[in-house]
Design a protein around this motif. Structure first.
Motif, mmCIF file in Angstrom:
data_model
loop_
_atom_site.group_PDB
_atom_site.id
_atom_site.type_symbol
_atom_site.label_atom_id
_atom_site.label_comp_id
_atom_site.label_asym_id
_atom_site.label_seq_id
_atom_site.Cartn_x
_atom_site.Cartn_y
_atom_site.Cartn_z
ATOM 1 N N SER A 153 0.811 -1.218 0.000
ATOM 2 C CA SER A 153 0.000 0.000 0.000
ATOM 3 C C SER A 153 0.846 1.271 0.000
ATOM 4 O O SER A 153 0.468 2.265 -0.625
ATOM 5 C CB SER A 153 -0.944 -0.006 1.209
ATOM 6 O OG SER A 153 -0.200 0.028 2.404
ATOM 7 N N LEU A 156 1.792 2.974 -3.174
ATOM 8 C CA LEU A 156 0.702 3.503 -3.989
ATOM 9 C C LEU A 156 0.350 4.920 -3.555
ATOM 10 O O LEU A 156 0.625 5.310 -2.414
ATOM 11 C CB LEU A 156 -0.547 2.614 -3.836
ATOM 12 C CG LEU A 156 -0.375 1.136 -4.209
ATOM 13 C CD1 LEU A 156 -1.633 0.358 -3.850
ATOM 14 C CD2 LEU A 156 -0.084 0.992 -5.703
ATOM 15 N N GLY A 159 -1.308 5.836 -0.013
ATOM 16 C CA GLY A 159 -1.032 4.569 0.663
ATOM 17 C C GLY A 159 -1.300 4.607 2.150
ATOM 18 O O GLY A 159 -1.699 3.603 2.738
ATOM 19 N N GLN A 222 4.982 -2.977 -8.019
ATOM 20 C CA GLN A 222 3.805 -2.244 -8.480
ATOM 21 C C GLN A 222 3.880 -0.765 -8.101
ATOM 22 O O GLN A 222 4.482 -0.400 -7.125
ATOM 23 C CB GLN A 222 2.539 -2.887 -7.876
ATOM 24 C CG GLN A 222 2.400 -4.352 -8.210
ATOM 25 C CD GLN A 222 2.442 -4.655 -9.691
ATOM 26 O OE1 GLN A 222 1.679 -4.074 -10.449
ATOM 27 N NE2 GLN A 222 3.321 -5.531 -10.107
#
Length: 222
Positions: A153, A156, A159, A222
């Protein structure tokens, strides 16, 4: 194994240098316990049976705060991105950070747990070995899940907000098992009456360590 040890020592040295995460987590835990003490002091006696659940909710929120401080600090300095470029297996990063967070969380609990006895009268010293086993196994599982979700997370956007949203549903079975085991241990029940919950916690830990070791390489990209 050497890479895991290096990451573990690095994270612990960073924490011991500033005590930032431990101090923040301790103050938060103490404030919540104090709040529960004032609230439950005026509540009927039967409501005190929910104290094991409140205890683990306190440490759940404390753990989330610790994860946000630990990963968030590295994110601010862009150190986490640099760490991911290091020529080491990503699973070693996951295991090293998980082990360091486990020790930090356990240290916070060792210091703050007597407050439950002092302010709420919880007999935390009545079954020290049983409680120690429950806390160690639960913290291992919590660190395994928390490190995995934080690693995903906090890479991102937003997050910090996503971390508790993703983490709480995964930790709900853990919270239930830890509360059941703690309640039984505090009531003085023999191990055979609640060993199912201990085995559940061990299985939860083993499952997420396996998952984290396999997919941390992928999710950190990612």
């Amino acid at each position: 194994m050497m890479s895991t040890w290096t990451i573990f020592v690095k994270d612990l040295r960073l924490e011991l240098r500033t005590w930032e995460s431990v101090a923040t987590m301790l103050v938060f835990a103490a404030a919540v316990i104090l709040l529960f003490a004032f609230t439950l002091d005026a509540a009927p006696t039967r409501f005190r049976s929910v104290i094991p659940g409140l205890m683990w909710m306190t440490y759940l929120f404390t753990a989330v705060l610790g994860l946000l401080r630990s990963f968030g600090h590295e994110k601010e300095l862009d150190a986490y991105a640099l760490l991911l470029t290091a020529p080491v297996d990503r699973s070693a990063i996951y295991l090293g950070k998980m082990a360091a967070f486990f020790l930090v969380l356990l240290a916070v609990q060792v210091i703050s747990l007597p407050l439950f006895w002092l302010l709420l009268g919880v007999p935390v010293f009545a079954a020290p070995l049983a409680l120690a086993a429950i806390f160690v196994v639960t913290d291992l599982a919590l660190a395994a899940v928390g490190t995995l979700v934080a690693g995903l997370s906090l890479r991102l956007p937003a997050g910090d907000t996503l971390l508790p949203i993703l983490l709480f549903p995964l930790l709900t079975p853990l919270l239930i098992a830890a509360t059941k085991a703690t309640s039984a241990a505090l009531d003085g029940q023999p191990l055979k009456e609640w060993d199912f919950w201990l085995m559940f916690l061990l299985t939860y830990f083993a499952l997420f360590v396996l998952v984290g070791t396999v997919i941390f390489d992928y999710i950190s990209e990612q």
